[in-house]
Motif scaffolding. Structure first.
Motif, mmCIF file in Angstrom:
data_model
loop_
_atom_site.group_PDB
_atom_site.id
_atom_site.type_symbol
_atom_site.label_atom_id
_atom_site.label_comp_id
_atom_site.label_asym_id
_atom_site.label_seq_id
_atom_site.Cartn_x
_atom_site.Cartn_y
_atom_site.Cartn_z
ATOM 1 N N THR A 75 0.831 -1.206 0.000
ATOM 2 C CA THR A 75 0.000 0.000 0.000
ATOM 3 C C THR A 75 0.862 1.250 0.000
ATOM 4 O OG1 THR A 75 -1.692 -1.209 1.242
ATOM 5 C CG2 THR A 75 -1.853 1.186 1.227
ATOM 6 N N GLY A 76 1.955 1.245 0.816
ATOM 7 C CA GLY A 76 2.853 2.393 0.843
ATOM 8 C C GLY A 76 3.475 2.656 -0.510
ATOM 9 N N GLN A 114 3.993 10.032 3.607
ATOM 10 C CA GLN A 114 4.192 9.501 4.952
ATOM 11 C C GLN A 114 2.976 9.741 5.834
ATOM 12 O OE1 GLN A 114 7.804 11.240 6.412
ATOM 13 N NE2 GLN A 114 9.124 10.068 5.004
ATOM 14 N N THR A 165 0.412 7.114 4.612
ATOM 15 C CA THR A 165 0.753 5.732 4.965
ATOM 16 C C THR A 165 0.754 5.508 6.468
ATOM 17 O OG1 THR A 165 3.101 6.334 4.822
ATOM 18 C CG2 THR A 165 2.103 5.333 2.866
ATOM 19 N N TRP A 195 -0.924 2.418 8.329
ATOM 20 C CA TRP A 195 -0.227 1.506 9.240
ATOM 21 C C TRP A 195 -0.935 1.423 10.588
ATOM 22 C CZ3 TRP A 195 2.874 -2.216 8.160
ATOM 23 C CH2 TRP A 195 3.692 -2.162 7.039
#
Length: 554
Positions: A45-46, A182, A185, A189
């Motif tokens: 996904t990142g 970031q 993501t 996470w």
């Protein structure tokens, strides 16, 4: 009735257990699988978000660059004496509106006419990625390090009168893009970690439930118990059939297979098939539909008489199937035959002893009454009767086992007050082999016993049994008549069927069926006729030569 109850604690020392139990192994394995999946999903996904974000930023920069390059005033500004002033005034509002990191315009010599930093106007553009736009007129997106740092930027040529006069560069810094990626993501996470925690808790619950369902046993213990159970079931001499609640066979051990099919067959031929397709006995199917427990129900399966036990199986008060066990009555008979022979001789000796005692008392009484002549005549008469029996059997019957049986039955009938006569023209001089002798002993014994039962309640004058036998011709024939009530016409066709009886009490109806089966095993026959004494007359015949009618049973 068999019931299965779960026990939360079972301490079985069947096989050495590992340090890590089954429950912990399941938790660790499922947890590791979940974490691996979460990591793969997170990294994928990142990466996907990063690629997508850069592509979207590049498309956005290209769109802005094309819009700026196609402004007519921008192209006309290249002809003015001071292009930077006019061009800078045009692109600065656009840069602020689009939130681009920079919008740079340069001429064909890559000299800047517009830049967010005024000090850099008039200087050469940095990045060395303008050739495709200035030389070939392409519009494209590139990633390079410029005066403001690494950036994703779009390059679009500027046309004036059909000729390329400059280039527009619109860019967004990579650091800004990465901070956006970031941020996105990190949220993903966080969600994935929460999912992993919930999944691990679920793994713990699932492992606990499976451990509970398995009664706390380890897989090796279950495998060992299964092997042990299978070995016990297959090594036992009792036949075992297990069916589920729908009447489908789930287990059939070797003993039951030999009983039903005379051989061991592959499991695919019976597992999951209805019992009615394999069971040769209707009585067995009747027991299947009976919800009650049955113990030592005697029946005939094929040519074998068995004792059947039936036990319904319940799990948590729910009916889940039935287990049938079979004990071969023929095997039990192998042991009882010898006892039966001993019993016959014992009964004969007891009858003779009892009768001899009565006769001694009679003689004693006559002597005490000084009736010597009557005593002498009585002794001579009784001696003559015994001698006649023995002489008849020795002279007429060559087989000692058959003659011994008949002598015992004569004495037994005498004790019971039954007039048992053997016709004078009877004879059996044929030498019998072991099969014929065994068949005759069993059949004659059963038939004479039935005859005695038939007349035991008659008046003394009507307690009569007559026996005739001969081996003239190709067959050995025995005919047993009695003065009993006989067999009603409506029962004549059923008298030899397994389980049919006119007597009171349970476990009856097998004597005649067994007798007929034994006679048929030596190619003989047993049938019922109208007797001369008013009761039943059973006639059995067996060929002298077993090969003589061998084809009849083929």
């Amino acid at each position: 009735m068999m019931r299965l109850h779960k026990r939360r604690e079972m301490h079985l020392n069947l096989q050495p257990t590992n340090i890590i139990g089954f429950k912990m192994k399941m938790i660790l394995l499922i947890g590791a699988l979940i974490i691996a999946i979460i990591l793969v999903i997170g990294f994928f996904t990142g990466h996907f978000i990063s690629e997508t974000m850069e592509a979207q930023v590049g498309d956005r920069a290209l769109s802005v660059a094309e819009s700026v390059a196609h402004i007519p005033e921008l192209a006309e500004a290249f002809r003015q004496e001071d292009p930077p002033s006019a061009i800078n005034a045009l692109v600065t509002p656009i840069q602020q509106a689009t939130k681009a990191e920079f919008i740079v315009v340069g001429n064909r010599k890559e000299i800047r006419y517009a830049h967010p930093d005024n000090d850099k106007i008039g200087k050469k553009m940095v990045g060395e990625d303008n050739e495709r736009a200035l030389a070939y007129g392409e519009s494209y997106v590139s990633k390079a390090v410029g005066s403001l740092g690494s950036s994703v930027r779009a390059k679009v040529p500027v046309y004036l009168d059909g000729e390329i006069v400059g280039v527009v560069s619109v860019g967004y810094l990579v650091n800004d893009i990465q901070s956006i990626i970031q941020s996105s993501t990190s949220h993903i996470w966080i969600v994935l970690v929460n999912i992993a925690v919930v999944a691990v808790i679920g793994a713990i619950l699932i492992a606990s439930y499976i451990k509970k369902v398995l009664l706390g046993l380890e897989p090796k213990e279950i495998a060992y118990l299964l092997f042990q159970k299978e070995t016990i079931l297959q090594s036992t001499h009792e036949g075992i059939i297990a069916v589920n609640q729908n009447g489908m066979i789930t287990m059939l051990n070797f003993a039951a297979q030999r009983l039903l099919f005379d051989q061991v067959i592959p499991s695919r031929q019976y597992e999951g098939k209805p019992l009615k397709d394999l069971a040769p006995s209707q009585q067995l199917l009747n027991l299947l539909h009976d919800e009650n427990e049955r113990i030592d129900q005697e029946m005939m399966i094929g040519k074998t008489i068995v004792f059947v036990n039936k036990a319904p199986i319940y799990a948590e008060n729910s009916f889940i199937g039935t287990v049938f066990t079979f004990r071969n009555k023929t095997e039990i008979d192998l042991l009882t035959k010898e006892l039966k022979s001993v019993k016959q001789y014992t009964n004969a000796l007891r009858a003779q002893t009892h009768e001899f005692s009565n006769k001694l008392y009679t003689i004693l009484g006559l002597l005490q009454l000084d009736k010597k002549e009557e005593a002498i005549r009585y002794i001579q008469r009784e001696s003559s009767l015994q001698k006649n029996w023995i002489h008849l059997l020795i002279q007429k019957v060559s087989d000692p086992m058959v003659s011994g049986l008949l002598l015992g039955k004569l004495n037994q009938a005498s004790e019971l007050g039954i007039e048992f006569t053997i016709q004078e023209d009877s004879r059996l001089t044929t030498h019998l082999n072991e099969m014929q002798s065994e068949a005759l002993l069993t059949a004659i014994g059963n038939l004479i016993d039935n005859a005695m039962d038939a007349v035991k309640n008659n008046s003394p004058a009507d307690k009569k049994i007559a026996l005739y036998f001969t081996d003239i011709g190709n067959d050995i024939i025995f005919e047993i008549d009695d003065a009993g009530e006989g067999v009603p016409d409506q029962h004549i066709t059923s008298v030899f069927q397994q389980g049919f009886t006119t007597k009171e009490g349970e476990h009856g109806g097998f004597g005649l069926a067994l007798t007929k089966q034994i006679i048929e095993e030596v190619n003989g026959d047993l049938y019922l006729e109208e007797g001369d004494l008013g009761g039943a007359s059973f006639v059995l015949s067996i060929p002298k030569d077993l090969e003589e009618r061998g084809d009849s049973n083929a």
